[in-house]
Design an enzyme around this catalytic site. Structure first.
Site, short mmCIF file in Angstrom:
data_model
loop_
_atom_site.label_atom_id
_atom_site.label_comp_id
_atom_site.label_asym_id
_atom_site.label_seq_id
_atom_site.Cartn_x
_atom_site.Cartn_y
_atom_site.Cartn_z
N HIS A 111 29.51 45.65 39.91
CA HIS A 111 29.70 46.15 41.48
C HIS A 111 30.51 47.64 41.34
O HIS A 111 31.11 47.88 42.45
CB HIS A 111 30.63 45.12 42.07
CG HIS A 111 30.20 43.83 42.44
ND1 HIS A 111 30.90 42.86 42.68
CD2 HIS A 111 28.65 43.62 42.30
CE1 HIS A 111 29.86 41.75 42.93
NE2 HIS A 111 28.83 42.27 42.84
N SER B 259 34.69 32.89 42.92
CA SER B 259 34.63 31.97 43.62
C SER B 259 33.12 31.06 43.47
O SER B 259 32.89 30.08 43.84
CB SER B 259 34.56 32.26 45.11
OG SER B 259 33.48 33.00 45.62
N ASN C 67 39.03 28.54 35.96
CA ASN C 67 39.47 28.98 37.40
C ASN C 67 40.74 28.37 37.76
O ASN C 67 41.14 27.22 37.27
CB ASN C 67 38.19 28.54 38.42
CG ASN C 67 37.84 29.70 39.18
OD1 ASN C 67 38.83 30.60 39.55
ND2 ASN C 67 36.69 29.87 39.68
N ASN D 186 34.44 42.95 39.20
CA ASN D 186 35.75 43.66 39.77
C ASN D 186 35.39 44.99 39.55
O ASN D 186 34.63 45.45 38.76
CB ASN D 186 37.08 43.46 38.75
CG ASN D 186 37.17 41.85 38.93
OD1 ASN D 186 36.90 41.26 39.96
ND2 ASN D 186 38.18 41.38 37.86
N CYS E 179 28.44 66.61 46.01
CA CYS E 179 27.86 66.53 44.70
C CYS E 179 27.49 67.97 44.20
O CYS E 179 27.27 68.93 44.94
CB CYS E 179 26.69 65.60 44.67
SG CYS E 179 24.98 66.43 45.26
N GLU F 194 40.70 26.38 40.53
CA GLU F 194 40.26 24.95 41.06
C GLU F 194 38.92 25.25 41.00
O GLU F 194 38.31 26.29 40.83
CB GLU F 194 40.69 24.75 42.30
CG GLU F 194 40.40 25.91 43.57
CD GLU F 194 40.84 25.56 44.70
OE1 GLU F 194 40.06 26.04 45.84
OE2 GLU F 194 41.89 24.71 44.99
#
Length: 234
Positions: A113, A182, A206, A96, A140, A208
């Site tokens: 990430h 997932s 989870n 996340n 920058c 599922e």
């Protein structure tokens, strides 16, 4: 202590109950945009203004006072504190880019990430905190010829951050937990195999079942099943 060295992987599902939409909808779009347009280096080169607008909206959402960590985020932070106080080792790896784990108090954290509230120089890779909108005019301060800053987000086709550290932790873990993801996007999708082949017990928490290679699985809303499972380990 049944497990000493614990690694947890989290994905978008854990933040969904706080009001942050999961990565992509069932129609393959991310917030009504094609993934290729807003989450790839090529999309950024084609239309940097669109990409900036997209991430500016996501970044602004994190400043909404209604957006708060849910009980899954809080349970992970509390468990980390308790587990380390007993001499255990703990690492949370998140896919996340929101700040909910940090706000809940997680400390041993790898944001593989990137983070919405950071931007970086595309040349040196140096990043800095950024809470406002980002435009092509923001440059920058680390290059002789200042470069336009970009979101500090790992896009498709780019290597996630601290992968060597992630793999090292997985190979030393005796428990690997995956929640809210997932299990389809690599390299994170391969974490369970690395952990299992190194001898770790593997657990999926989870909505599922996503695959058949976890030793255990518990299914339902993250805000319910994550605290429930962690309480059994305490």
């Amino acid at each position: 202590m049944r497990f000493n060295n614990i690694v947890v992987l989290t994905g978008a599902g854990i933040s969904a109950e706080s009001g942050i939409k999961t990565f992509r909808d069932s129609n393959g779009l991310w917030e009504n945009h094609q993934i290729e347009d807003v989450a790839t280096p090529e999309g950024y080169q084609r239309n940097p203004a669109l990409v900036h607008q997209f991430y500016n909206q996501r970044r602004a959402q994190l400043l909404d006072p209604k957006l708060k960590p849910n009980s899954a985020h809080q349970a992970l932070a509390q468990f980390e504190l308790q587990h380390k106080s007993k001499g255990g080792r703990f690492l949370l790896i998140t896919q996340n880019v929101d700040n909910l784990h940090q706000r809940a108090g997680s400390e041993s954290l790898i944001t593989m990430h990137g983070q919405l509230q950071k931007v970086k120089c595309p040349v040196t890779g140096k990043n800095l905190s950024w809470l406002k909108d980002l435009t092509a005019a923001d440059l920058c301060h680390c290059c002789k010829n200042p470069q336009p800053l970009r979101p500090d987000i790992v896009w498709f086709g780019e290597m996630p951050y601290l992968m060597d550290d992630c793999v090292d932790a997985l190979m030393q873990a005796d428990l690997f937990i995956s929640t809210g993801t997932s299990g389809q996007v690599y390299p994170a999708a391969g974490f369970v195999k690395i952990a299992a082949e190194s001898g770790a017990h593997t657990v999926e928490l989870n909505m599922e079942a996503t695959r058949g290679d976890f030793a255990e699985g518990y299914y339902g809303p993250a805000a319910k099943i994550v605290p429930a499972y962690l309480s059994k380990l305490s």
